[in-house]
Design a protein around this motif. Structure first.
Motif, PDB file in Angstrom:
ATOM      1  N   ARG B 137       0.821  -1.212   0.000  1.00  0.00           N
ATOM      2  CA  ARG B 137       0.000   0.000   0.000  1.00  0.00           C
ATOM      3  C   ARG B 137       0.852   1.259   0.000  1.00  0.00           C
ATOM      4  O   ARG B 137       0.340   2.354  -0.162  1.00  0.00           O
ATOM      5  CB  ARG B 137      -0.918  -0.005   1.226  1.00  0.00           C
ATOM      6  CG  ARG B 137      -2.020  -1.033   1.088  1.00  0.00           C
ATOM      7  CD  ARG B 137      -2.950  -1.036   2.266  1.00  0.00           C
ATOM      8  NE  ARG B 137      -4.083  -1.911   2.014  1.00  0.00           N
ATOM      9  CZ  ARG B 137      -4.945  -2.327   2.941  1.00  0.00           C
ATOM     10  NH1 ARG B 137      -4.784  -1.931   4.181  1.00  0.00           N
ATOM     11  NH2 ARG B 137      -5.940  -3.118   2.640  1.00  0.00           N
ATOM     12  N   GLY B 138       2.155   1.090   0.227  1.00  0.00           N
ATOM     13  CA  GLY B 138       3.030   2.244   0.242  1.00  0.00           C
ATOM     14  C   GLY B 138       3.218   2.729   1.653  1.00  0.00           C
ATOM     15  O   GLY B 138       2.266   3.098   2.321  1.00  0.00           O
ATOM     16  N   SER B 139       4.445   2.734   2.118  1.00  0.00           N
ATOM     17  CA  SER B 139       4.690   3.115   3.497  1.00  0.00           C
ATOM     18  C   SER B 139       6.160   3.451   3.665  1.00  0.00           C
ATOM     19  O   SER B 139       7.007   3.010   2.902  1.00  0.00           O
ATOM     20  CB  SER B 139       4.333   1.950   4.405  1.00  0.00           C
ATOM     21  OG  SER B 139       4.840   2.164   5.685  1.00  0.00           O
ATOM     22  N   GLY B 140       6.456   4.224   4.685  1.00  0.00           N
ATOM     23  CA  GLY B 140       7.850   4.463   5.040  1.00  0.00           C
ATOM     24  C   GLY B 140       8.249   3.503   6.145  1.00  0.00           C
ATOM     25  O   GLY B 140       7.599   2.489   6.381  1.00  0.00           O
ATOM     26  N   LEU B 141       9.317   3.870   6.825  1.00  0.00           N
ATOM     27  CA  LEU B 141       9.850   3.071   7.919  1.00  0.00           C
ATOM     28  C   LEU B 141       8.802   2.665   8.937  1.00  0.00           C
ATOM     29  O   LEU B 141       8.770   1.525   9.389  1.00  0.00           O
ATOM     30  CB  LEU B 141      10.889   3.904   8.671  1.00  0.00           C
ATOM     31  CG  LEU B 141      12.345   3.623   8.410  1.00  0.00           C
ATOM     32  CD1 LEU B 141      13.163   4.406   9.400  1.00  0.00           C
ATOM     33  CD2 LEU B 141      12.600   2.148   8.537  1.00  0.00           C
ATOM     34  N   SER B 142       7.940   3.606   9.300  1.00  0.00           N
ATOM     35  CA  SER B 142       7.029   3.354  10.415  1.00  0.00           C
ATOM     36  C   SER B 142       6.024   2.257  10.071  1.00  0.00           C
ATOM     37  O   SER B 142       5.495   1.613  10.979  1.00  0.00           O
ATOM     38  CB  SER B 142       6.323   4.637  10.829  1.00  0.00           C
ATOM     39  OG  SER B 142       5.852   5.305   9.684  1.00  0.00           O
TER      40      SER B 142
END
Lengths: 482, 482
Positions: B137-142
């Motif tokens: 879904r698309g995400s950064g580190l968190s």
């Protein structure tokens, strides 16, 4: 695309339009697109082609690229090597070997022609595939962020950067550009060979993932961009923590300040250990997860022996204030311990007068003098907190004192042990004297009776008492060797 | 497994064995395993079951869990709600709605029974699926770091933590444990419904990825662990940067120190903006990539208007030293500008004696006094660098001065403009006075002739000259309101 690339070349690849750029051209669409854009942007360009000689068409491709460069009036350099042979010799996969030889060639040539950078044509799809490859093989931030516009690719180059100006353009955009500019690339048939890991990612995994999210390529590409900037933050912290913890490097070893390292957050400890390992094993592309975790557990709870074998012939070793990361075979320095100079049959026997000094190895000195004022705090040997100084009753020993190493089976009567004797070797183990330092540790004797184990304990017999008339002061210290 | 869990409960979930834990039990294998382990570890346990009433067997499941708790002699609490209805009302997916209602119930009950924590049975496979879901879904580190052993799950709880003690155990280990303990869970048939996104990940994606790397589950799980510790590092930096840049929050807005924010590295800017957005839009689970990038571009190069609409009704607004993140409809505070008090027909007219003071809004004060010593540096109005003070020729104005706001079409003769006049409204635009502050900006008049626009410019006519006998000193400043 030309306008965008002009900005990228300057702002993200940090290139100077006046200086030459060496570009790696396979003859495929991406590299011809980059070559065309670089030329149109006005950069002096040198075209480089590396013939891997792995495919039937390889020689034809090389001639094609040479011809393409010729039509543009650009200098052309050609490289070639036996990839199969090299792969076997160094024990790499053919893909890895080809990559290694290709980059070695590109940077050698770049150096020869005085290029400011080597440019390669990785684009956005390659970026996505690279990130997915790291993900599948296991990686932290530094892999998931993908490739970068500008990098100094060790071991090939410490000075000339590798730049990738096409990283934000998708295959479709490049194809459209080539069509518009009427450029016809050679077709690499192996691109469709899905037995090659990367091709399988391209032709199977990415389309499969698109069934979960049609925008998967953008999602992964953006993730790389976000993680790259967050990795920069972490790297900044690692740099500072490295300054604080790392104490130096020698042949096959390096060391950290243990107490500083063990106070760092887990995330930093992991990065510091990884950086340490990669300094000792520059070939190791990715340090194995479990190797690092072993080291982190050791930092939390050192093993009883103070050492642990990690992997790849590396061990971790805790000695006093220092945590060593070392080849198992490395000869770690002993300079931070007091050591007797060696003679041909073991350690040297030295004599210490009152007053007098003896010089040990690496700037260590053992001194003895008359103590005019007996300091009350040191009247009891056990109250003394500086174990590298001692006060003894001068009448209970015979000068000059003898300084030598231990003998097999030798015993001594430690102060505070109610007249019982212990084996010197057992005592050394009990007080956790570093194993490597025991054989040449300087011991102080009066004739053959042990007086002091510097750094650890006085003998019972020579203690200062109420009836002591004359106190001798012993002091072991390290002089600055500079 | 019991020994491991006892350590995890204390060291990773920070639980006190003496205090009660509320555990969410669906009746499936994972939750029964956790329930059994918690009980055997000696924790006082309260069993909670939430009946989503989405499946035919739901009521039977609830009875099963109640019976299971009864046999163990444990207190049981039951919750139920109309998930479909709630999903439609708040516009969430059924999955999201169920999740929201379930956690609301669990934390309400935990609060009622005085539980130290809510425990749920997410295990290692769930962790891998969660990470993959974030990736897709698309995400950064968190997001990529996955779920945590211990967390305060807003908006459900600010005090009682949510703990997940099973995060490092694989499905196979849990199944083996259940078999060994002779525990038979209920089977949730929807677990095999691959039209549900998570189930498709479990039954299709993970097995597919295993064809690339058989250890893919371990690889992803470890990646989560590494990224979690690196995210902690980044969060630490964000906390410090937040302290330095964030200036405060009001109804529908918050603000940053622009010049401090714009000096931060990109990675930090992105996190700070995201944190700001999530404060204003707590419902928004993931801030869209392009929204954040828009804001970052604005930080680099603010738009001419100094404002930009981001998304979700939010805008970003640059005014002098402050960068506002705000609802488009928010009434931003004006307290950091000098403003005239409002009267029913616009701003108030005030008079300023020599000497005298007038009080403006929000602690701002305009003062006038006789300046005994004319400071040479201020003899020329244009040399004055503190634009909130002015020195005028007292003989060229008539006291008391009038303090009022601008009138439509009003003109003035700025010092340094060689006797030309400009429209006050145009002048305010040219000097970039914040638009929202212009209408009530205090202006100083002598009768109806403009003398000073505080903060910007004196009028030509009242300048101090060599022949000035008496100098009046005007001073606009903000008093501490506390």
């Amino acid at each position: 695309m030309l306008e965008q690339i002009i900005i990228i070349l300057q702002q993200k690849c940090f290139l100077d339009p006046q200086k030459p750029v060496l570009i790696g051209v396979s003859g495929g669409g991406d590299s011809l697109c980059l070559l065309d854009l670089l030329t149109r942007s006005g950069y002096p360009v040198v075209v480089a082609h590396f013939n891997h000689a792995l495919r039937a068409e390889a020689a034809a491709d090389a001639r094609f690229v040479e011809g393409f460069a010729g039509k543009l009036g650009l200098p052309f350099v050609l490289g070639q090597a036996d990839v199969f042979d090299y792969a076997q010799t160094v024990g790499l996969s053919v893909e890895e070997a080809a990559r290694h030889l290709r980059y070695t060639f590109l940077f050698e040539k770049a150096h020869q022609v005085g290029a400011q950078a080597v440019a390669v044509a990785h684009q956005a799809d390659d970026q996505v595939e690279t990130i997915l490859m790291h993900l599948l093989r296991g990686s932290g931030l530094s892999g998931l962020r993908g490739m970068r516009y500008w990098t100094l690719p060790r071991p090939w180059s410490e000075e000339i950067p590798l730049v990738r100006p096409l990283l934000e353009f998708w295959r479709e955009e490049i194809d459209a550009y080539l069509w518009e500019r009427n450029i016809e690339p050679v077709v690499d048939k192996t691109n469709r060979d899905t037995t090659i890991f990367r091709n399988r990612l391209r032709h199977e995994l990415v389309p499969y993932l698109s069934t979960y999210n049609t925008g998967i390529r953008q999602v992964i590409w953006r993730m790389g961009k976000v993680l790259d900037s967050e990795n920069e933050l972490v790297e900044g912290m690692v740099d500072s923590a490295w300054e604080e913890t790392y104490t130096g490097q020698g042949d096959g070893y390096l060391s950290f300040r243990y107490h500083v390292l063990s106070m760092q957050p887990k995330g930093l400890q992991r990065r510091l250990i990884r950086r340490g390992i990669s300094l000792l094993r520059p070939g190791l592309r990715d340090v194995d997860f479990s190797t690092t975790e072993l080291a982190l557990d050791f930092l939390d709870t050192p093993t009883k022996s103070g050492r642990l074998v990690l992997a790849a012939g590396l061990m971790i070793l805790l000695e006093e204030e220092l945590l060593w990361l070392a080849d198992q075979a490395a000869d770690l320095p002993r300079s931070f311990w007091p050591q007797l100079p060696s003679s041909h049959d073991g350690c040297k026997h030295l004599t210490l007068e009152l007053p007098g000094v003896v010089r040990l190895e690496h700037g260590w000195v053992l001194a003895c003098d008359l103590n005019k004022q007996v300091e009350p705090a040191y009247r009891s040997a056990l109250d003394n907190t500086d174990m590298f100084q001692a006060w003894i009753d001068a009448s209970k020993v015979r000068f000059p004192l003898t300084i030598r190493c231990r003998r097999p089976g030798e015993r001594f009567y430690p102060a505070g042990l109610a007249g019982r004797s212990v084996k010197v070797s057992d005592f050394m183990i009990n007080v956790k004297m570093p194993a490597r330092a025991r054989a040449n540790w300087p011991l102080v004797f009066s004739d053959d009776e042990m007086v002091w184990i510097p750094g650890y304990r006085l003998a019972q017999a020579s203690l200062v008492s109420d009836s002591t008339a004359q106190v001798a002061h012993l002091h072991l210290f390290k002089m600055d060797e500079t």
